[in-house]
Write a protein that holds these residues in place. Structure first.
Motif, short mmCIF file in Angstrom:
data_model
loop_
_atom_site.label_atom_id
_atom_site.label_comp_id
_atom_site.label_asym_id
_atom_site.label_seq_id
_atom_site.Cartn_x
_atom_site.Cartn_y
_atom_site.Cartn_z
N ILE A 116 0.83 -1.51 0.06
CA ILE A 116 -0.08 -0.46 -0.18
C ILE A 116 1.20 1.21 0.19
CG2 ILE A 116 -1.46 1.62 1.36
CD1 ILE A 116 -2.75 -1.75 2.09
N PHE A 147 -1.60 0.05 -9.98
CA PHE A 147 -2.71 -0.32 -9.73
C PHE A 147 -3.55 1.07 -10.63
CE2 PHE A 147 -3.01 -3.00 -6.57
CZ PHE A 147 -3.49 -3.98 -6.46
N GLY A 148 -2.71 1.46 -11.56
CA GLY A 148 -3.86 3.20 -12.13
C GLY A 148 -3.78 4.12 -10.77
N THR A 201 -3.76 7.43 -9.20
CA THR A 201 -3.86 9.37 -10.06
C THR A 201 -3.34 10.27 -8.92
OG1 THR A 201 -5.70 9.58 -9.23
CG2 THR A 201 -5.21 8.37 -11.49
N GLY A 202 -3.56 9.68 -7.57
CA GLY A 202 -3.41 10.67 -6.80
C GLY A 202 -4.29 11.53 -6.34
N SER A 203 -5.09 11.28 -7.03
CA SER A 203 -7.00 11.89 -6.16
C SER A 203 -6.74 12.04 -5.07
CB SER A 203 -7.69 10.99 -7.32
OG SER A 203 -9.15 10.91 -6.47
N MET A 204 -7.50 13.17 -4.79
CA MET A 204 -7.40 12.82 -3.07
C MET A 204 -8.28 12.69 -2.76
SD MET A 204 -5.85 15.37 -1.08
CE MET A 204 -5.84 15.04 0.86
N HIS A 251 -7.27 10.10 0.39
CA HIS A 251 -8.88 10.29 1.74
C HIS A 251 -9.12 9.06 2.62
CE1 HIS A 251 -11.66 11.42 4.51
NE2 HIS A 251 -12.78 10.27 3.71
N HIS A 252 -9.35 8.07 1.59
CA HIS A 252 -9.27 6.65 1.71
C HIS A 252 -7.94 5.74 1.80
CE1 HIS A 252 -13.73 6.45 0.25
NE2 HIS A 252 -13.35 6.81 -0.80
N ILE A 274 -6.22 6.61 5.81
CA ILE A 274 -7.08 5.74 6.33
C ILE A 274 -6.85 4.47 6.63
CG2 ILE A 274 -9.49 4.67 7.50
CD1 ILE A 274 -10.40 7.39 6.35
N TYR A 286 -5.85 16.59 -7.75
CA TYR A 286 -4.67 15.23 -8.41
C TYR A 286 -3.59 16.02 -7.39
CZ TYR A 286 -8.12 13.20 -11.44
OH TYR A 286 -9.34 13.08 -11.23
N SER A 332 -14.74 9.07 5.36
CA SER A 332 -14.47 7.55 3.73
C SER A 332 -15.40 5.87 5.17
CB SER A 332 -12.96 7.01 3.99
OG SER A 332 -12.79 5.57 3.74
N LEU A 382 -14.66 3.17 5.25
CA LEU A 382 -13.03 1.97 4.92
C LEU A 382 -13.24 1.60 6.48
CD1 LEU A 382 -11.14 0.60 3.39
CD2 LEU A 382 -9.70 2.40 4.48
N THR A 409 -9.39 -4.84 4.53
CA THR A 409 -8.52 -3.25 4.72
C THR A 409 -7.65 -3.20 3.38
OG1 THR A 409 -8.21 -2.91 7.29
CG2 THR A 409 -7.57 -0.65 5.66
N PHE A 410 -7.51 -4.05 3.17
CA PHE A 410 -6.40 -4.33 1.46
C PHE A 410 -7.51 -4.22 0.44
CE2 PHE A 410 -4.09 -6.03 -2.41
CZ PHE A 410 -3.05 -5.40 -2.08
N LEU A 462 -10.03 -1.07 0.88
CA LEU A 462 -9.28 -0.08 0.01
C LEU A 462 -8.87 0.77 -1.04
CD1 LEU A 462 -7.82 2.94 0.18
CD2 LEU A 462 -5.44 1.41 0.00
N TRP A 463 -8.48 -0.72 -1.68
CA TRP A 463 -8.66 -1.06 -3.72
C TRP A 463 -10.19 -0.27 -4.34
CZ3 TRP A 463 -4.42 1.63 -4.09
CH2 TRP A 463 -3.61 1.09 -2.84
N LEU A 493 -12.59 0.92 -2.82
CA LEU A 493 -13.37 2.32 -2.54
C LEU A 493 -12.67 3.90 -3.58
CD1 LEU A 493 -13.83 2.21 0.75
CD2 LEU A 493 -15.55 2.40 0.04
N CYS A 494 -11.50 3.12 -3.36
CA CYS A 494 -10.86 3.77 -4.63
C CYS A 494 -11.01 3.86 -6.26
CB CYS A 494 -8.85 3.91 -4.42
SG CYS A 494 -8.34 4.46 -3.14
N LEU A 541 -9.54 1.26 -7.32
CA LEU A 541 -8.59 0.78 -8.54
C LEU A 541 -8.78 -0.75 -8.30
CD1 LEU A 541 -6.60 3.51 -7.46
CD2 LEU A 541 -7.51 3.66 -9.07
N PRO A 542 -8.04 -1.55 -9.38
CA PRO A 542 -6.82 -0.78 -9.91
C PRO A 542 -7.49 -0.90 -11.85
CG PRO A 542 -6.64 -3.35 -9.60
CD PRO A 542 -7.39 -3.46 -9.09
N LYS A 543 -7.62 0.47 -12.29
CA LYS A 543 -7.86 0.81 -13.27
C LYS A 543 -6.55 1.41 -13.95
CE LYS A 543 -11.44 4.20 -15.11
NZ LYS A 543 -11.57 5.63 -14.29
N TRP A 544 -5.95 1.05 -14.88
CA TRP A 544 -5.44 1.00 -15.94
C TRP A 544 -5.57 2.58 -17.08
CZ3 TRP A 544 -5.63 -3.86 -14.46
CH2 TRP A 544 -4.28 -4.52 -13.19
N SER A 591 -7.64 6.59 -17.61
CA SER A 591 -8.06 7.34 -17.52
C SER A 591 -8.13 8.53 -18.07
CB SER A 591 -7.19 8.46 -16.21
OG SER A 591 -7.27 9.75 -16.27
#
Lengths: 486, 178
Positions: A205, A232-233, A235-238, A242-243, A246, B37, B54, B56, B114-115, B118-119, B121-122, B124-127, B129
């Motif tokens: 992570i 994992f792609g 982007t640095g999205s805020m 946030h997640h 945490i 970003y 979150s 999470l 959690t692992f 986390l992905w 909720l984000c 991801l992975p999404k290659w 944009s």
């Protein structure tokens, strides 16, 4: 920290930094300006990317590949020795009926202990908001994972038939047998696998945002697609940060009791037995302190070399090394206290066997192991009471090697001296390792160093996003009164 | 370029204070479908953007409960129900000897939950944009803060959003099309 002190220690470049205007946009100008900076040379945010990603993008020189080759060959010796053990049987070791656990379990505990510093730095220091950890956490976490991998080899081959190692896990089978959950050895299986898994998740992570930075930096096609895949792609999205923050906090909160539990459970392998010398309640805290002590020594050994070779002196500064030396001194005193308390309790218990074992430990056939342990672990770190010593690089390298040796002897002393004189004098024995055992241990050192060398070239050795976040001026200035009106 | 679709209007920032100010402005103006970003997490920026807290921790907690209950069930069922094996007269099941494994499995399942969460909720992975070819967006993992207001936002209009971005101090305001 005054300017004079910094220049005395030879970091001439920092003088310019301290007197420069870089602290003018520091959000907390009063306390921080009196502190030694965490990053020297006043780099910009982009400079950090250039520096760390540059290590990966740059071409490794011949010396690096020679080093990898040497370490991998040493690892090869270890695997050959393991092959000999597995094909012939563990009779090729020096262990005997009296001393059934010797080098093998010593090495297991030694490597598990090394790993603990990484988790301490990444999790406990994170919870304590110790910003200086950011320069060293990535490499220390890598060390944790590699050390636990090395440690895992030993109990598996000690089973004699490693292809049946999966019997250690509870699974439905035609014999309808389950593992014995009352045994600390089963607790160990769960503790070590959990530790490896959670450490690896935590590490990964932490790596993802940095891999995204590397992905955009590297030019090579294969490298780019690999870093793209593993980032994992990101982007640095805020909204993702946030997640992320945490999740990082939760994993740090999890790893903190986890790291304490792992060595506690390792110590219970011994403490829950009825053997004099092992059967003591001081073992869990004593083992945890010793683990952190030995782990910091290993981090020190490797970082002193790495910062030199990778040119990271501005990032892993004398301040970081000094802080680690303080921890080495503190934990060294803790193990020193435990050594003396063990002796006190052996006398105070009034138990004849306890007393005999401890007298035998210091003055019996294994006296050399005991006194090596004591002088390396308790005496040698005492020099760190002096600031000059804490900031002396050749000295700290030597002390860190001493501590590594001393902590290995600690485990050997505990295991072998407690076993070699058991309750029946007719079965008293002495243990000397065979070349096969030496080969396996040396092999794990080779494996550990090979993995670390590969890590230091192909992954960001410093947590890029974390170090950026603690640099002066990288965070907005908070106007507290203004915030209340929002 | 009549067949191209507007994706977002992007603007760059270099100063953490300015991006903080901008985030507040964007939120106050009623935009909801926007993102920033950044190369590293900026303290309080999520709050300024109006990001909801979150969920999470709840998922992690569910993982913890799952791990704990599984550990208890595993030890109780295997030891005290399925195959009772008397070892040294010790009880077939008790909380005391179960504590280490209850703890370890709780930690393990919390970590895994959690692992995964986390992905998830984000997203991801999404290659891929829509913004990935923009040079400014690429430098968001290096040293630039990039504010992006998406065309899917109700209040989005190319003209006013561009003007708004310029007003709140964004550099190099540009439209991304796909």
């Amino acid at each position: 920290m005054s300017v004079e002190n910094v220049t005395q220690t030879g970091q001439g470049s920092s003088q310019e930094h301290l007197t420069s205007a870089s602290y003018q946009n520091n959000p907390y100008p009063v306390p921080d300006s009196q502190r030694e900076p965490l990053v020297l040379g006043n780099p910009s945010i982009h400079d950090v990317t250039e520096k760390i990603a540059g290590i990966i993008e740059g071409k490794a020189n011949a010396k690096y590949w020679v080093a990898v080759l040497i370490c991998a060959s040493i690892a090869g010796i270890g695997f050959a020795a393991i092959g000999e053990t597995v094909t012939t049987g563990i009779g090729v070791w020096g262990s005997n009926n009296t001393i059934g656990w010797a080098w093998d379990i010593t090495n297991f505990v030694f490597w598990i202990g090394i790993g603990h510093a990484g988790t301490l730095i990444s999790a406990i220091l994170y919870l304590f908001r110790q910003k200086w950890r950011t320069a060293i956490n990535r490499s220390a976490e890598a060390m944790t994972i590699f050390a636990v991998l090395c440690a895992g080899i030993f109990p598996v081959i000690h089973t004699g038939r490693p292809w049946f190692a999966y019997w250690l896990t509870p699974y439905p089978n035609q014999m309808q047998l389950w593992v014995n959950f009352r045994s600390p050895l089963v607790w160990d299986v769960f503790a070590v696998t959990t530790y490896l898994t959670v450490s690896a998740l935590f590490w990964f992570i932490g790596l993802v945002p940095d891999l995204a930075t590397i992905r955009n930096y590297v030019k090579g096609k294969t490298a780019k697609s690999l870093y793209t895949f593993f980032s994992f792609g990101w982007t640095g999205s805020m909204r993702a940060w946030h997640h992320y923050e945490i999740a990082y906090l939760i994993l740090a909160g999890l790893s903190t009791p986890l790291v304490i539990s792992v060595h506690t459970i390792v110590s219970m392998d011994f403490a829950t037995s009825v053997l004099p010398g092992w059967h003591t309640t001081i073992f869990p805290p004593y083992f945890v302190a010793g683990a952190i002590f030995s782990g910091f020594a290993m981090v020190m050994t490797l970082l002193v070399i790495a910062r030199e070779i990778l040119g990271l002196k501005d990032y892993i500064t004398l301040k970081h090394l000094e802080n680690m030396n303080k921890i080495i001194l503190a934990t060294g005193m803790m193990v020193g206290y435990a050594y003396s308390m063990e002796f006190f309790i052996a006398w105070y218990s009034g138990n004849e066997y306890e007393r005999t074992v401890f007298i035998n430990r210091a003055f019996g056939e294994y006296w050399w192991a005991y006194w090596s342990m004591l002088s390396c672990n308790v005496l040698s770190p005492q020099i760190y009471w002096f600031k000059k010593a804490r900031r002396n690089i050749p000295l700290m390298f030597v002390i860190s090697i001493f501590v590594n040796i001393g902590m290995w002897f600690e485990r050997f002393t505990i295991i072998s001296t407690s076993l070699h004189h058991d309750f029946l004098p007719s079965s008293w024995s002495y243990y000397t390792p065979t070349m096969v055992e030496v080969g396996i241990f040396v092999g794990t050192i080779g494996l550990f160093l090979t993995l670390f060398l590969l890590f230091s070239k192909y992954l960001p050795v410093i947590a890029i996003s974390e170090i950026k976040g603690i640099m002066p001026g990288s965070q907005p200035v908070h106007h507290h009164d203004e915030e209340h009106h929002h | 370029m009549s067949d191209s679709k507007n994706i977002a209007v992007l603007g760059n920032f270099k100063d953490p204070n300015k991006i903080m100010h901008a985030a507040n402005k964007v939120r106050e103006s009623g935009y909801t479908d926007f993102d920033i970003y950044t190369p590293y997490p900026i303290h309080g920026l999520d709050k300024a953007m109006g990001v909801k807290r979150s969920i999470l921790p709840y998922i992690s907690f569910a993982g913890a409960m799952f791990g704990l209950s599984n550990a208890v069930f595993l030890m109780w069922w295997t030891g005290a129900v399925d195959y009772k094996l008397n070892i040294g007269g010790k009880p077939f099941f008790s909380v005391q000897f179960g504590i280490p494994i209850m703890f370890e499995l709780t930690v393990l399942l919390t970590g895994l939950a959690t692992f995964v969460a986390l992905w998830a909720l984000c997203g991801l992975p999404k290659w891929y944009s829509d913004l990935q070819d923009d040079a400014g967006f690429k430098s968001a993992v290096d040293d630039t803060f990039v504010l992006s207001i998406f065309a899917t936002d109700q209040r989005f209009s190319l003209e006013t959003t561009t003007k708004f971005m310029n007003e709140i101090g964004a550099d190099d305001v540009r439209l991304i099309e796909a």
